[in-house]
Design an enzyme around this catalytic site. Structure first.
Site, PDB file in Angstrom:
ATOM      1  N   LYS A  92      16.639  46.609 -73.368  1.00 18.83           N
ATOM      2  CA  LYS A  92      16.970  47.404 -72.185  1.00 18.83           C
ATOM      3  C   LYS A  92      17.939  46.593 -71.357  1.00 18.83           C
ATOM      4  CE  LYS A  92      16.129  50.929 -69.437  1.00 18.83           C
ATOM      5  NZ  LYS A  92      17.547  51.271 -69.590  1.00 18.83           N
ATOM      6  N   GLN A 113      18.859  39.158 -68.709  1.00 20.61           N
ATOM      7  CA  GLN A 113      18.063  40.388 -68.734  1.00 20.61           C
ATOM      8  C   GLN A 113      16.701  40.175 -69.403  1.00 20.61           C
ATOM      9  OE1 GLN A 113      20.047  43.314 -67.605  1.00 20.61           O
ATOM     10  NE2 GLN A 113      18.037  44.218 -67.267  1.00 20.61           N
ATOM     11  N   LYS A 116      14.451  38.742 -66.662  1.00 24.87           N
ATOM     12  CA  LYS A 116      14.315  39.734 -65.589  1.00 24.87           C
ATOM     13  C   LYS A 116      13.332  40.821 -66.018  1.00 24.87           C
ATOM     14  CE  LYS A 116      18.195  41.242 -64.071  1.00 24.87           C
ATOM     15  NZ  LYS A 116      19.402  41.940 -63.647  1.00 24.87           N
ATOM     16  N   LYS A 128      22.363  43.936 -73.376  1.00 27.26           N
ATOM     17  CA  LYS A 128      23.467  44.276 -72.468  1.00 27.26           C
ATOM     18  C   LYS A 128      24.640  44.752 -73.305  1.00 27.26           C
ATOM     19  CE  LYS A 128      24.604  44.258 -68.092  1.00 27.26           C
ATOM     20  NZ  LYS A 128      23.765  44.588 -66.927  1.00 27.26           N
ATOM     21  N   GLY A 167      23.397  51.914 -66.592  1.00 23.02           N
ATOM     22  CA  GLY A 167      24.698  51.609 -65.988  1.00 23.02           C
ATOM     23  C   GLY A 167      24.788  50.166 -65.505  1.00 23.02           C
ATOM     24  N   ASP A 168      25.968  49.776 -65.096  1.00 21.03           N
ATOM     25  CA  ASP A 168      26.218  48.466 -64.457  1.00 21.03           C
ATOM     26  C   ASP A 168      27.592  48.624 -63.812  1.00 21.03           C
ATOM     27  OD1 ASP A 168      25.184  45.536 -64.291  1.00 21.03           O
ATOM     28  OD2 ASP A 168      27.235  45.249 -64.939  1.00 21.03           O
ATOM     29  N   THR A 211      18.152  49.459 -57.278  1.00 22.38           N
ATOM     30  CA  THR A 211      18.508  48.026 -57.294  1.00 22.38           C
ATOM     31  C   THR A 211      18.713  47.521 -55.862  1.00 22.38           C
ATOM     32  OG1 THR A 211      19.567  48.391 -59.420  1.00 22.38           O
ATOM     33  CG2 THR A 211      20.015  46.303 -58.339  1.00 22.38           C
ATOM     34  N   ASN A 242      27.265  50.547 -56.223  1.00 25.86           N
ATOM     35  CA  ASN A 242      25.900  51.063 -56.204  1.00 25.86           C
ATOM     36  C   ASN A 242      24.918  50.104 -55.516  1.00 25.86           C
ATOM     37  OD1 ASN A 242      23.160  50.901 -58.002  1.00 25.86           O
ATOM     38  ND2 ASN A 242      23.734  53.007 -57.543  1.00 25.86           N
ATOM     39  N   SER A 385      14.359  52.136 -64.131  1.00 30.12           N
ATOM     40  CA  SER A 385      14.803  52.708 -65.407  1.00 30.12           C
ATOM     41  C   SER A 385      13.600  52.902 -66.319  1.00 30.12           C
ATOM     42  CB  SER A 385      15.778  51.765 -66.108  1.00 30.12           C
ATOM     43  OG  SER A 385      17.077  51.976 -65.624  1.00 30.12           O
TER      44      SER A 385
HETATM   45  P1  NDP Z   1      29.654  48.878 -59.092  1.00 34.85           P
HETATM   46  O1  NDP Z   1      30.665  49.039 -60.138  1.00 34.85           O
HETATM   47  O2  NDP Z   1      28.997  50.094 -58.530  1.00 34.85           O
HETATM   48  O3  NDP Z   1      30.222  48.028 -57.867  1.00 34.85           O
HETATM   49  C1  NDP Z   1      30.720  46.737 -58.040  1.00 34.85           C
HETATM   50  C2  NDP Z   1      31.301  46.263 -56.721  1.00 34.85           C
HETATM   51  O4  NDP Z   1      31.659  44.896 -56.842  1.00 34.85           O
HETATM   52  C3  NDP Z   1      32.570  47.009 -56.324  1.00 34.85           C
HETATM   53  O5  NDP Z   1      32.652  47.043 -54.927  1.00 34.85           O
HETATM   54  C4  NDP Z   1      33.674  46.129 -56.919  1.00 34.85           C
HETATM   55  O6  NDP Z   1      34.923  46.256 -56.237  1.00 34.85           O
HETATM   56  C5  NDP Z   1      33.091  44.748 -56.685  1.00 34.85           C
HETATM   57  N1  NDP Z   1      33.563  43.837 -57.733  1.00 34.85           N
HETATM   58  C6  NDP Z   1      33.328  43.910 -59.057  1.00 34.85           C
HETATM   59  N2  NDP Z   1      33.941  42.908 -59.723  1.00 34.85           N
HETATM   60  C7  NDP Z   1      34.599  42.218 -58.784  1.00 34.85           C
HETATM   61  C8  NDP Z   1      35.415  41.067 -58.813  1.00 34.85           C
HETATM   62  N3  NDP Z   1      35.675  40.428 -59.967  1.00 34.85           N
HETATM   63  N4  NDP Z   1      35.921  40.625 -57.624  1.00 34.85           N
HETATM   64  C9  NDP Z   1      35.627  41.258 -56.456  1.00 34.85           C
HETATM   65  N5  NDP Z   1      34.862  42.350 -56.360  1.00 34.85           N
HETATM   66  C10 NDP Z   1      34.352  42.814 -57.499  1.00 34.85           C
HETATM   67  O7  NDP Z   1      28.535  47.880 -59.722  1.00 34.85           O
HETATM   68  P2  NDP Z   1      27.037  47.686 -59.269  1.00 34.85           P
HETATM   69  O8  NDP Z   1      26.912  47.814 -57.797  1.00 34.85           O
HETATM   70  O9  NDP Z   1      26.185  48.503 -60.159  1.00 34.85           O
HETATM   71  O10 NDP Z   1      26.778  46.153 -59.711  1.00 34.85           O
HETATM   72  C11 NDP Z   1      27.006  45.049 -58.821  1.00 34.85           C
HETATM   73  C12 NDP Z   1      26.276  43.820 -59.351  1.00 34.85           C
HETATM   74  O11 NDP Z   1      24.860  44.095 -59.446  1.00 34.85           O
HETATM   75  C13 NDP Z   1      26.685  43.365 -60.748  1.00 34.85           C
HETATM   76  O12 NDP Z   1      26.553  41.955 -60.836  1.00 34.85           O
HETATM   77  C14 NDP Z   1      25.629  44.008 -61.646  1.00 34.85           C
HETATM   78  O13 NDP Z   1      25.474  43.329 -62.879  1.00 34.85           O
HETATM   79  C15 NDP Z   1      24.389  43.838 -60.760  1.00 34.85           C
HETATM   80  N6  NDP Z   1      23.289  44.733 -61.067  1.00 34.85           N
HETATM   81  C16 NDP Z   1      23.441  46.105 -61.042  1.00 34.85           C
HETATM   82  C17 NDP Z   1      22.374  46.922 -61.317  1.00 34.85           C
HETATM   83  C18 NDP Z   1      22.455  48.408 -61.196  1.00 34.85           C
HETATM   84  O14 NDP Z   1      21.395  49.060 -61.284  1.00 34.85           O
HETATM   85  N7  NDP Z   1      23.619  48.996 -60.968  1.00 34.85           N
HETATM   86  C19 NDP Z   1      21.066  46.356 -61.725  1.00 34.85           C
HETATM   87  C20 NDP Z   1      20.990  44.927 -61.630  1.00 34.85           C
HETATM   88  C21 NDP Z   1      22.070  44.145 -61.350  1.00 34.85           C
HETATM   89  P3  NDP Z   1      36.054  47.190 -56.887  1.00 34.85           P
HETATM   90  O15 NDP Z   1      35.501  48.588 -56.842  1.00 34.85           O
HETATM   91  O16 NDP Z   1      37.264  47.007 -56.039  1.00 34.85           O
HETATM   92  O17 NDP Z   1      36.219  46.680 -58.279  1.00 34.85           O
END
Ligand code: NDP
Length: 453
Positions: A92, A113, A116, A128, A167-168, A211, A242, A385
């Site tokens: 997962k 993961q 976690k 992943k 998703g991620d 999250t 997200n 999830s």
């Molecule tokens: P999203 O795609 O919804 O959002 C990512 C955000 O981070 C955007 O604002 C993006 O900006 C910014 N970002 C991404 N990469 C970069 C970078 N290299 N430099 C600067 N800004 C960056 O992703 P999530 O919110 O889902 O995920 C965010 C983090 O949380 C990740 O590390 C993910 O692995 C982790 N996570 C997510 C989960 C989930 O349920 N969604 C679960 C557990 C962990 P821009 O749009 O301009 O690219």
């Protein structure tokens, strides 16, 4: 051989075996070094070669994804699914679509993961996947054609009792919908093989929020342990996807003041609190950039990327009590943590996966700043999830409140497990060690019980 020498030997061979996979090496080093007290107290893990086995994915699938862009040209991307460890349940873990994706990033995320998922107390293994495809700037039709092409290979490797992606970064409700549609077309089966699905077709209420909400619940548990609370705390949040959006929403619910968010182009500083409805409109509806938010809200300051400190990020140089890194890996550096410390920050609570660099983490430890590691603090997403999978299996849908109550309980248990394990190994409050040891012990014991497979 001492346990420390054993760990060093494995890390050296890992560096040779996986050249250039820096993030994977970083994640493995952090986990293995923190296991030292456990390995010293129980020789079985060395006897059964658990460390040698746990750092190697059970399977890494790399495939070509070809799709047609709007001008009729064939485009090619890499697709990945790393099925890391199934000792305690089906694989997962999310799918990430971002140009930075490569095998090393997939392995780092899959490795994290494993532990976690074990910490959630649920029966889920670690995996992943993703692609170096960038959904940004693509039309809806291009995203759909890409997702269909990606699933045309991935469907051979997943299943509700085998591997259930979610998703991620870059994979939200739209992408999950297109991926699910293609799976159904290819197999003729309506199966719960993805989570984060739409509410009309098998999704769970509160999954989208889980999250971010979970990260704030975790911070609340940590603060309460030290007789503090979130009430009136100024919180710097990075990211605006997200995780960041629902972190901000829950911070407001619990009386805190989220003062910032960021994206890859810049940072918003809103001293009196982020305008959540403007943020949702810009990011969830228009899929725009924060420049647009700044043009809607005159009270805030917009700090463009090129004004960032050379070796740091503007968001961590704002005065705040708590930091919630919620964007991406290695986004909080030594220079950033020094600025946070100077400004009076008492807790760094990781919403993203491995957002803190190793030298920043060292600084946090030596200055006794409270620290919630991502694999514990952001586990609410994967836990919900699993609740989605339970609802699919029983063909039911629970209310938002019901899921949220379970999420809050799970986050509280994760905190308790990580904290109590830190006490057991005489490093009270060191949740990096507590979370790593607790997650590892459950998976490693299961591997021993299942024999050499
Ligand atoms: P999203 O795609 O919804 O959002 C990512 C955000 O981070 C955007 O604002 C993006 O900006 C910014 N970002 C991404 N990469 C970069 C970078 N290299 N430099 C600067 N800004 C960056 O992703 P999530 O919110 O889902 O995920 C965010 C983090 O949380 C990740 O590390 C993910 O692995 C982790 N996570 C997510 C989960 C989930 O349920 N969604 C679960 C557990 C962990 P821009 O749009 O301009 O690219």
């Amino acid at each position: 051989m001492s346990s420390k020498m054993h760990i060093d030997k494995i890390l050296n061979s890992l560096e040779e075996m996986s050249p250039g996979q820096n993030e994977f090496y970083q994640a493995t080093q952090e986990v293995l070094l923190s296991l030292l007290p456990l390995l010293e107290s129980d020789s079985r893990y060395e006897e059964y070669n658990i460390l040698e086995r746990i750092i190697v994915p059970e399977r890494s699938i790399i495939f070509r994804v070809t799709w047609i862009d709007d001008s009729g040209k064939v485009q090619t991307n890499f697709g990945y699914r790393v099925q890391f460890n199934s000792a305690i349940g089906p694989y997962k873990g999310g799918l990430r679509f971002h140009p930075s994706v490569n095998l090393g990033i997939m392995k780092f995320l899959g490795f994290e993961q494993i532990f976690k998922n074990a910490l959630t107390g649920l029966q889920i293994g670690g995996g992943k996947g993703g692609s170096n495809f960038d959904p940004k700037g693509k039309s809806d039709n291009e995203v759909m054609r890409f997702c269909q092409a990606f699933m045309s290979e991935l469907y051979k490797h997943i299943g509700k009792h085998k591997d259930v992606p979610a998703g991620d970064i870059g994979v939200g409700a739209r992408e999950i919908g297109y991926l699910f549609g293609q799976y159904k077309k290819l197999t003729g089966e309506f199966d719960g093989i993805l989570t984060g699905k739409g509410l009309n077709w098998g999704g769970s209420k509160a999954r989208k929020e889980a999250t971010g909400y979970g990260s704030v619940y975790f911070a609340e548990n940590f603060l309460n342990k030290y007789d503090k609370s979130l009430q009136d705390k100024k919180c710097a949040v990075s990211g605006s996807g997200n995780v960041a959006i629902y972190t901000i929403e829950k911070l407001y619910d619990l009386g805190a003041i989220p003062i910032s968010c960021s994206d890859s182009k810049g940072t918003i500083y809103h001293k009196n609190g982020i305008d959540l409805s403007a943020l949702k409109a810009v990011k969830e509806i228009h899929h725009g950039s924060l420049e647009e938010y700044a043009s809607l809200s005159c009270e805030c300051e917009y700090i463009p990327l090129n004004k960032y400190p050379k070796d740091g990020h503007a968001v961590w140089h704002l005065p705040c009590d708590i930091a919630f890194p919620s964007a991406t890996q290695n986004e909080l550096t030594l220079s950033d943590i020094k600025a946070l410390h100077k400004n009076g920050c008492i807790l760094v609570n990781e919403g993203a996966n491995m957002p803190t660099t190793p030298d920043a983490l060292e600084y946090i430890k030596s200055n006794k700043i409270l620290f919630s590691p991502g694999k514990a603090a952001n586990a609410g997403g994967v836990a919900t999830s699993q609740l989605e999978m339970s609802q699919n299996a029983s063909m039911s849908q629970w209310s938002f409140e019901e899921v949220d109550i379970q999420l809050r309980g799970i986050m509280s248990n994760i905190f308790k497990t990580a904290y109590e394990t830190s006490v057991e190994f005489e490093c009270e409050g060191d949740l990096v060690s507590g979370a790593n040891i607790a997650g590892f012990r459950k998976v490693a014991d299961s591997m021993i019980e299942q024999g050499a497979v």
